[in-house]
Design an enzyme around this catalytic site. Structure first.
Site, PDB file in Angstrom:
ATOM      1  N   LYS A 212       0.836  -1.204   0.000  1.00 17.62           N
ATOM      2  CA  LYS A 212       0.000   0.000   0.000  1.00 17.62           C
ATOM      3  C   LYS A 212       0.870   1.253   0.000  1.00 17.62           C
ATOM      4  O   LYS A 212       0.678   2.158  -0.797  1.00 17.62           O
ATOM      5  CB  LYS A 212      -0.922  -0.029   1.225  1.00 17.62           C
ATOM      6  CG  LYS A 212      -1.846   1.146   1.344  1.00 17.62           C
ATOM      7  CD  LYS A 212      -2.833   0.981   2.482  1.00 17.62           C
ATOM      8  CE  LYS A 212      -3.581   2.292   2.708  1.00 17.62           C
ATOM      9  NZ  LYS A 212      -4.530   2.232   3.802  1.00 17.62           N
ATOM     10  N   GLU A 218      10.353  -4.794   4.628  1.00 24.59           N
ATOM     11  CA  GLU A 218      10.414  -6.196   4.193  1.00 24.59           C
ATOM     12  C   GLU A 218      10.133  -6.308   2.696  1.00 24.59           C
ATOM     13  O   GLU A 218      10.866  -6.965   1.947  1.00 24.59           O
ATOM     14  CB  GLU A 218       9.377  -7.032   4.965  1.00 24.59           C
ATOM     15  CG  GLU A 218       9.651  -7.193   6.441  1.00 24.59           C
ATOM     16  CD  GLU A 218       9.124  -6.042   7.297  1.00 24.59           C
ATOM     17  OE1 GLU A 218       8.759  -4.979   6.737  1.00 24.59           O
ATOM     18  OE2 GLU A 218       9.085  -6.207   8.533  1.00 24.59           O
ATOM     19  N   GLY A 283      -4.910  -1.911   4.991  1.00 24.11           N
ATOM     20  CA  GLY A 283      -4.166  -3.065   4.472  1.00 24.11           C
ATOM     21  C   GLY A 283      -4.862  -4.385   4.780  1.00 24.11           C
ATOM     22  O   GLY A 283      -4.992  -5.255   3.923  1.00 24.11           O
ATOM     23  N   ARG A 284      -5.356  -4.528   6.016  1.00 24.70           N
ATOM     24  CA  ARG A 284      -5.963  -5.807   6.419  1.00 24.70           C
ATOM     25  C   ARG A 284      -7.371  -5.984   5.862  1.00 24.70           C
ATOM     26  O   ARG A 284      -8.004  -7.004   6.098  1.00 24.70           O
ATOM     27  CB  ARG A 284      -5.958  -5.912   7.950  1.00 24.70           C
ATOM     28  CG  ARG A 284      -6.552  -4.718   8.667  1.00 24.70           C
ATOM     29  CD  ARG A 284      -6.196  -4.734  10.154  1.00 24.70           C
ATOM     30  NE  ARG A 284      -6.681  -3.569  10.881  1.00 24.70           N
ATOM     31  CZ  ARG A 284      -6.029  -2.410  10.975  1.00 24.70           C
ATOM     32  NH1 ARG A 284      -4.877  -2.246  10.356  1.00 24.70           N
ATOM     33  NH2 ARG A 284      -6.524  -1.410  11.680  1.00 24.70           N
ATOM     34  N   GLU A 369      -4.914  -6.387  14.767  1.00 29.56           N
ATOM     35  CA  GLU A 369      -4.399  -5.075  14.363  1.00 29.56           C
ATOM     36  C   GLU A 369      -5.533  -4.045  14.455  1.00 29.56           C
ATOM     37  O   GLU A 369      -5.302  -2.861  14.650  1.00 29.56           O
ATOM     38  CB  GLU A 369      -3.814  -5.129  12.942  1.00 29.56           C
ATOM     39  CG  GLU A 369      -2.789  -4.036  12.678  1.00 29.56           C
ATOM     40  CD  GLU A 369      -2.044  -4.184  11.358  1.00 29.56           C
ATOM     41  OE1 GLU A 369      -2.675  -4.029  10.303  1.00 29.56           O
ATOM     42  OE2 GLU A 369      -0.833  -4.442  11.377  1.00 29.56           O
ATOM     43  N   HIS A 400      -5.954 -33.196  18.120  1.00 25.52           N
ATOM     44  CA  HIS A 400      -4.862 -34.028  18.625  1.00 25.52           C
ATOM     45  C   HIS A 400      -3.711 -33.175  19.155  1.00 25.52           C
ATOM     46  O   HIS A 400      -2.604 -33.678  19.323  1.00 25.52           O
ATOM     47  CB  HIS A 400      -4.379 -34.968  17.517  1.00 25.52           C
ATOM     48  CG  HIS A 400      -5.447 -35.942  17.121  1.00 25.52           C
ATOM     49  ND1 HIS A 400      -5.649 -37.130  17.783  1.00 25.52           N
ATOM     50  CD2 HIS A 400      -6.410 -35.865  16.167  1.00 25.52           C
ATOM     51  CE1 HIS A 400      -6.680 -37.770  17.232  1.00 25.52           C
ATOM     52  NE2 HIS A 400      -7.158 -37.010  16.254  1.00 25.52           N
ATOM     53  N   LYS A 524       9.264  -0.542  14.156  1.00 24.32           N
ATOM     54  CA  LYS A 524       9.860  -0.270  12.835  1.00 24.32           C
ATOM     55  C   LYS A 524      10.966   0.769  12.975  1.00 24.32           C
ATOM     56  O   LYS A 524      12.046   0.638  12.405  1.00 24.32           O
ATOM     57  CB  LYS A 524       8.800   0.285  11.872  1.00 24.32           C
ATOM     58  CG  LYS A 524       7.768  -0.694  11.391  1.00 24.32           C
ATOM     59  CD  LYS A 524       6.883   0.011  10.332  1.00 24.32           C
ATOM     60  CE  LYS A 524       5.619  -0.768  10.057  1.00 24.32           C
ATOM     61  NZ  LYS A 524       4.678  -0.049   9.209  1.00 24.32           N
TER      62      LYS A 524
END
Ligand code: F6P
Length: 561
Positions: A212, A218, A283-284, A369, A400, A524
């Site tokens: 965005k 990253e 973004g999410r 977030e 399990h 960050k």
């Protein structure tokens, strides 16, 4: 919009809910008794939202609970907040932005949406057509690599909302995958990009740089690395041998999805192959925007359109259905009931569908977030717990592993069970339909959690008295069961939109801004200060705390190459 956020804990309905839980506790909270006393309970507490059948009956609620939660929703003006979101009001207060992911999937039948003087519907339709056209070009082999070979693999480079959604959906809809395959790289850990590009042929690989902001450390690091890899391999093959041939290669093998088209051009990406979205899409909340370009290429525009229609069906339900039958509202309010009145701190999401194995991870960003906040939207501290931890794994694997704690642990963990009536891969084990085994487990687990097993029932099995306590299941462990006909683009869109709106409802009750994410910023900034320290910069080293300094020194003395 009032000038200060509401403190929900002072509202009449909040107080009434406090009294109500005390009354329930006195009367006895027992799902066995409640089901026996009200044979219609399961029917009355099962709702339809689009294609989703949502059974709320195994929650620790009585009709009065829902009525009080509905009153709470009215007192925080949930209906008004829903209108405000769909209308495009700037409900993301701390960033002064509209919140319009719902505009990404409006149907053609709906009137154009004009926000801040802009025809948002036109903008969305244009951009959708833009990346659909590109997807068709790639799928048909009209967009080829720089040596004329068709694209075989698309690598999506992104992180957070620019990765989790597309990666989850690609896996969920794997039955729709065509010959062009996708890979996803997100982490700045070199192992991730190393694994992702291993074995790829640069001549048939297309990279989508999805960010965005187009500044994320990253993503930009991985994008530069991918560009170097491509140019190096193409150089070795004599394809790239000048600035012009390098530029041609980047233009053919890199596209971008971003709101920052200027930065995209600086990277060397052809502006015609830069797909946009807008600051009003968080973004999410962006998987249904151009961030889904990788999905349009690999699953096809038709599947993507079905996916959008699924979102639209849930939006319609959320926007138009009275609170009494409004499933995202009910589920969000029930989550409030558990977090704020039962002290639940986590919430399990358990898909009985292997292909939804990344769904819990996707939901972690969406929910945590959004609602992991300690202040309300006007900056006042919250007065009640907010933002539960979402987690989960596909059933039956979880059974399990961690279900022991769900059944007999000391914490209350509300759980959403998700299953589909039709298998994606119908297989038989002899005469036994495998999908029925899966569904039997899905159904049995919710019954075991709700109704448990009493000491007398354990004794009736002839269990030695000293072992009885270990074999008792208390029951009264809440769950919601969500079923749909099949895992399709449409039902997946409906599921995602369901959780988007649940998250919104909780944020409205808590009075927080569910659409900012300031809490990710400090780390960050500090990381950018630690980088020079790792490289030995003396000034940067003096800025570190003693613990950080110890780790840097350990690194410097231990790193081999
Ligand atoms: O740091 C958090 C975050 O901003 C998320 O909200 C977002 O989805 C992710 O980083 C990636 O951001 P971008 O798409 O701008 O690279």
């Amino acid at each position: 919009m009032t000038s200060s956020a509401q403190d929900p804990s002072v509202l009449p309905a909040w107080g009434a809910l406090r009294d109500h839980i005390a009354t329930l506790a006195t009367q006895g909270i027992d799902l066995r008794t409640w089901f026996a006393a009200a044979p219609q309970r399961a029917d009355e507490l099962t709702f339809q939202a689009g294609d989703l059948r949502v059974d709320l009956s195994k929650n620790l609620i009585q009709p009065e609970t829902l009525e009080l939660l509905r009153q709470l929703a009215v007192e925080v003006d949930l209906p008004g907040r829903i209108e405000a979101m769909f209308r495009g009001d700037h409900i993301n207060i701390t960033e002064d932005r509209a919140v319009l992911h719902t505009a990404l999937r409006r149907t053609a039948a709906e009137p154009d949406l004009i926000v801040d003087g802009v025809n948002v519907s036109h903008q969305v339709a244009q951009e959708l057509q833009h990346f659909f056209d590109f997807a068709d070009e790639v799928r048909s082999g009209r967009h080829v690599g720089v040596t004329g070979r068709p694209i075989e693999t698309v690598v999506n480079i992104g992180i957070g909302g620019s990765d989790l959604g597309p990666a989850m959906v690609y896996q969920a809809l794997s039955s729709r995958q065509g010959p062009i395959k996708a890979r996803f790289v997100s982490n700045v850990d070199p192992s991730d990009i190393g694994d992702t590009i291993a074995g790829l042929d640069p001549e048939t690989t297309l990279f989508i740089v999805a960010s965005k902001t187009f500044t994320t450390l990253e993503t930009m690091t991985n994008a530069r690395l991918a560009r170097s890899w491509l140019l190096e391999l193409m150089g070795a093959r004599g394809i790239v041998h000048s600035a012009q041939t390098a530029a041609d290669a980047v233009a053919k093998h890199f596209v971008a999805v971003s709101t920052a088209k200027d930065k995209v051009a600086e990277f060397g990406i052809d502006p015609n192959n830069a797909f946009g979205f807008w600051d009003w899409v968080g973004g999410r909340y962006s998987v249904d925007s151009a961030i889904g370009t990788v999905l349009a290429i690999t699953l096809g525009p038709d599947a993507f359109r079905e996916f959008l229609n699924g979102f639209a069906a849930m939006d319609h339900h959320f926007h138009q259905t009275p609170l009494e039958r409004n499933v995202p509202a009910l589920m969000g309010l029930i989550n409030i009931w558990y977090v704020d009145f039962w002290d639940a701190r986590t919430h399990a999401v358990l898909p009985y569908a292997q292909h939804l194995s990344r769904f819990p991870a996707y939901l972690q960003q969406l929910t945590m977030e959004s609602n992991g906040k300690s202040v309300r939207w006007d900056g006042a501290p919250v007065t009640v717990p907010t933002g539960e931890v979402f987690w989960g794994e596909p059933g039956t694997n979880g059974q399990h592993a961690f279900y022991q704690l769900l059944h007999q642990g000391t914490q209350l963990i509300p759980a959403d069970f998700i299953a589909f009536a039709n298998p994606e891969v119908p297989l038989q084990d002899g005469g036994q339909d495998m999908h029925e085994l899966l569904l039997a487990n899905f159904i049995a687990q919710t019954s075991a959690l709700a109704f448990g097993k009493t000491a007398d029932e354990v004794r009736a099995e002839g269990v030695a008295e000293e072992l009885v306590p270990a074999k008792v299941f208390s029951g009264n462990r809440p769950s919601t069961s969500i079923m749909a006909p099949e895992l399709s683009p449409s039902t997946l869109g409906q599921l995602i939109a369901l959780y988007e709106h649940i998250t919104f409802v909780q944020g409205v009750v808590w009075g927080i801004d569910s659409f900012d994410q300031w809490g990710v910023e400090l780390g960050k900034v500090l990381a950018s200060q630690v980088v020079p320290a790792l490289q030995g910069d003396q000034a940067a080293l003096t800025q570190l705390d003693a613990s950080a300094l110890g780790m840097v020194k350990y690194y410097q003395s231990t790193r081999r190459h």
